[in-house]
Design a protein around this motif. Structure first.
Motif, short mmCIF file in Angstrom:
data_model
loop_
_atom_site.label_atom_id
_atom_site.label_comp_id
_atom_site.label_asym_id
_atom_site.label_seq_id
_atom_site.Cartn_x
_atom_site.Cartn_y
_atom_site.Cartn_z
N HIS A 45 -11.62 5.52 6.20
CA HIS A 45 -10.72 5.48 6.83
C HIS A 45 -9.96 4.25 7.45
O HIS A 45 -10.43 4.14 8.58
CB HIS A 45 -9.78 6.13 6.86
CG HIS A 45 -7.98 6.46 6.39
ND1 HIS A 45 -7.71 6.37 5.42
CD2 HIS A 45 -7.08 6.27 7.15
CE1 HIS A 45 -6.24 6.24 5.55
NE2 HIS A 45 -5.76 5.64 6.48
N PRO A 61 -7.22 0.76 8.13
CA PRO A 61 -6.02 0.03 7.50
C PRO A 61 -5.95 -0.19 6.47
O PRO A 61 -6.81 -1.44 5.93
CB PRO A 61 -5.47 -0.38 8.75
CG PRO A 61 -6.46 -0.06 10.07
CD PRO A 61 -7.71 0.41 9.23
N LEU A 62 -5.02 -1.05 5.62
CA LEU A 62 -5.36 -1.50 4.16
C LEU A 62 -5.80 -3.05 3.95
O LEU A 62 -6.42 -2.78 2.82
CB LEU A 62 -3.60 -1.19 3.68
CG LEU A 62 -3.84 -1.58 2.51
CD1 LEU A 62 -4.66 -0.70 1.38
CD2 LEU A 62 -2.42 -1.81 1.63
N THR A 78 -9.06 -2.41 4.42
CA THR A 78 -10.17 -2.05 3.44
C THR A 78 -9.85 -3.26 2.34
O THR A 78 -10.88 -2.82 1.28
CB THR A 78 -9.22 -0.79 2.94
OG1 THR A 78 -9.26 0.25 3.80
CG2 THR A 78 -9.97 0.09 1.53
#
Length: 441
Positions: free
Chosen positions: A331, A333-334, A337
Motif C-alpha cells: 500500500h 500513496p496514490l 502508485t
C-alpha cells in the motif's frame, strides 16, 4: 547495386501502408483484449450473468485459451492461405465473437464468445508481426515491431475510456457492441493491404510477387532455396534443426512466464486495485497509465534492442517488471502508485514483445510466421493460467498475493531469456572466432 531515390521513396510508402494498416488491426485487437478486464469490476459489482470471481478468472482463461489455438495455428494457416487473408479472417472472427458476448444470456454463451474472440486475437498478432517484419527498413526490425505493438496498448487505453463513458450509462453489453465495429475495418484490409512478398515467393508465385513489387516500386524477394515453406510442419521442424532446439525451448519458457504476467495483470489490474480500496474511476486510470507506459516502453525498448540486442533488453526489462509488480502489493500513496503502475507498464509489455522481436529477426522469412506463432502459442499456456490464478486468489480473499505470484513469473522469464541471451552471445563469439581463423588462412 543501389536503389534509385524514387524506388526508395515508393518502398517507404509501402512500408508505411503495411505498418499503418497492421497498426489499426492491432489497435482493435488490443481493444477487444482489454475490454473484458476494464468492464469486469462493473460486471462483478452488478453480478452480471451471475458471475463470481472464480468464474471471472475462468472466463479470462477462455479468451487466452482461444488465443493459444489461434497463435499455434496462425503460422501454418498463414503459410497456406497468405498473411493478408488470415488477418482479414481474424479481424472478422473477433468482431463477430464480441457480438455474441453482447447478446449472451448466460455465462456459457459469454464464455463461448470470449473463446472465439481469443482465436481471432491469437491469430492476428503473430501474423501482423510477420507482415511488418517483411516490410521493415533494414536494421529497424525491432523498432518497427515495437511501433506496431504500441497499437495493442492504445487499444487498452481505448478500452478503459469505453468502460468509463459507456458502461455506466448504457451497461456492459454496450462495450462489447463497440468491439463489433472493427468488422468494418476487415473490408479495408481486404482492399488495401498487400500480400506478403516473402509468402508469395515461398509459394512459388514469383510472377505475382514481381508484379506487386513493381507496382509499389520495391525489390522482389529472391526465390527461396531448400524445402518449400508450404510443406506441412516443415517450418516447425526447422525450429529444432541444427542446434536451434535449445534456443527455441528457452524462448518458449520465457514466453510462458511473460504472458502469464501480461494477461494476469491485464485481466485483474482494475479489480485487484479496486479490492485494495480504490474507486472504479481510479482503477481504470491505472489501466490507462499501464498502457501509456506500454506505448513508451515499446518505443524505448525497440530502439534499445536494435542497438544492444533484443534478448538482453528483454531480460533487463523483466527484472524491472518483477520489481514493479511486487511493489503494487504494497500500500502506497496514490501518486506513487500511479508512478509505479506507469513504469511497470513501460517494462512489462515491451519485455514480452522483445521476445517476439528476437525470434522474428533471428528466423528466416520462410519460417518466421511459424516461429513467432509458436513462441506466442507456447506462451499462451501462461496466458491461460494467469487469469485463472488471479481469480482463484481473489475468490480466496488473497488478492494481494496475486501481485506476488505475477512478479515471480517475471523472474522466471528474466532467467530464461537471460540464458538465451548468453547462449546467443557465446555462439556469435564462436562464429566470429571461426571467421577470423578462416581469414588468417
Amino acid at each position: 547495386m543501389s536503389s534509385s531515390p524514387a524506388l526508395s521513396l515508393r518502398g517507404s510508402r509501402l512500408a508505411l501502408l503495411v505498418v499503418g494498416l497492421c497498426w489499426l488491426a492491432v489497435l482493435f485487437d488490443g481493444l477487444d483484449m482489454f475490454i473484458y478486464g476494464s468492464v469486469l469490476p462493473h460486471m462483478l459489482a452488478e453480478k452480471a450473468l451471475g458471475i463470481t470471481p472464480d468464474q471471472a478468472g475462468d472466463l479470462g482463461s477462455y479468451a487466452t485459451f482461444g488465443m493459444l489455438v489461434g497463435a499455434l495455428t496462425a503460422g501454418t494457416v498463414a503459410d497456406r492461405i497468405g498473411r493478408k487473408k488470415l488477418m482479414v479472417a481474424c479481424v472478422t472472427l473477433f468482431s463477430l465473437a464480441s457480438a455474441l458476448c453482447a447478446v449472451a444470456g448466460s455465462v456459457a454463451v459469454f464464455g463461448l464468445g470470449r473463446t472465439l474472440a481469443g482465436v481471432g486475437l491469437g491469430g492476428l498478432l503473430p501474423t501482423a508481426i510477420s507482415m511488418v517484419s517483411d516490410y521493415a527498413p533494414r536494421g529497424r526490425g525491432a523498432l518497427t515491431i515495437g511501433m506496431l505493438m504500441t497499437a495493442h496498448h492504445a487499444g487498452g487505453i481505448l478500452s478503459a475510456y469505453v468502460a468509463l463513458w459507456v458502461v455506466e450509462p448504457l451497461g456492459w453489453r454496450a462495450a462489447f457492441w463497440i468491439c463489433v465495429l472493427p468488422l468494418l475495418f476487415a473490408g479495408v484490409l481486404l482492399k488495401f493491404l498487400p500480400e506478403s512478398l516473402s509468402f508469395l515467393a515461398a509459394k512459388g508465385r514469383t510472377e505475382e510477387a514481381a508484379e506487386l513489387a513493381a507496382r509499389y516500386g520495391v525489390e522482389a524477394p529472391a526465390a527461396p532455396t531448400g524445402r518449400p515453406a508450404a510443406e506441412r510442419w516443415a517450418s516447425l521442424a526447422n525450429l529444432f534443426r541444427g542446434g536451434r532446439w535449445t534456443q527455441t525451448l528457452l524462448y518458449w519458457i520465457a514466453s510462458f512466464g511473460g504472458l502469464l504476467l501480461v494477461y494476469g495483470v491485464a485481466t485483474w489490474l482494475p479489480t485487484l486495485m479496486r479490492s485494495q480500496g480504490y474507486e472504479l474511476g481510479s482503477a481504470l486510470t491505472f489501466v490507462v497509465l499501464f498502457n501509456l507506459g506500454g506505448i513508451v516502453g515499446m518505443l524505448v525498448a525497440g530502439r534499445a534492442a536494435d542497438r544492444f540486442g533484443a534478448p538482453r533488453i528483454s531480460s533487463i526489462w523483466f527484472a524491472l517488471t518483477a520489481a514493479g509488480v511486487f511493489l503494487l502489493s504494497v500500500h502506497m500513496p496514490l501518486a506513487l502508485t500511479f508512478v509505479v503502475v506507469f513504469l511497470t507498464g513501460v517494462f512489462l509489455n515491451s519485455a514480452q514483445t522483445m521476445i517476439y522481436a528476437t525470434v522474428s529477426i533471428a528466423t528466416p522469412p520462410g519460417d518466421r510466421a511459424t516461429a513467432v506463432g509458436w513462441t506466442s502459442g507456447m506462451g499462451r499456456f501462461g496466458a491461460v493460467f494467469g487469469p485463472w490464478l488471479g481469480g482463484q486468489l481473489l475468490a480466496a480473499n488473497k488478492g494481494d498475493w496475486g501481485f506476488t505470484a505475477f512478479a515471480l513469473a517475471g523472474v522466471v522469464s528474466m532467467v530464461f531469456i537471460g540464458i538465451a541471451a548468453l547462449r546467443a552471445a557465446r555462439q556469435q563469439a564462436r562464429h566470429d572466432s571461426g571467421q577470423e581463423l578462416v581469414g588468417a588462412h
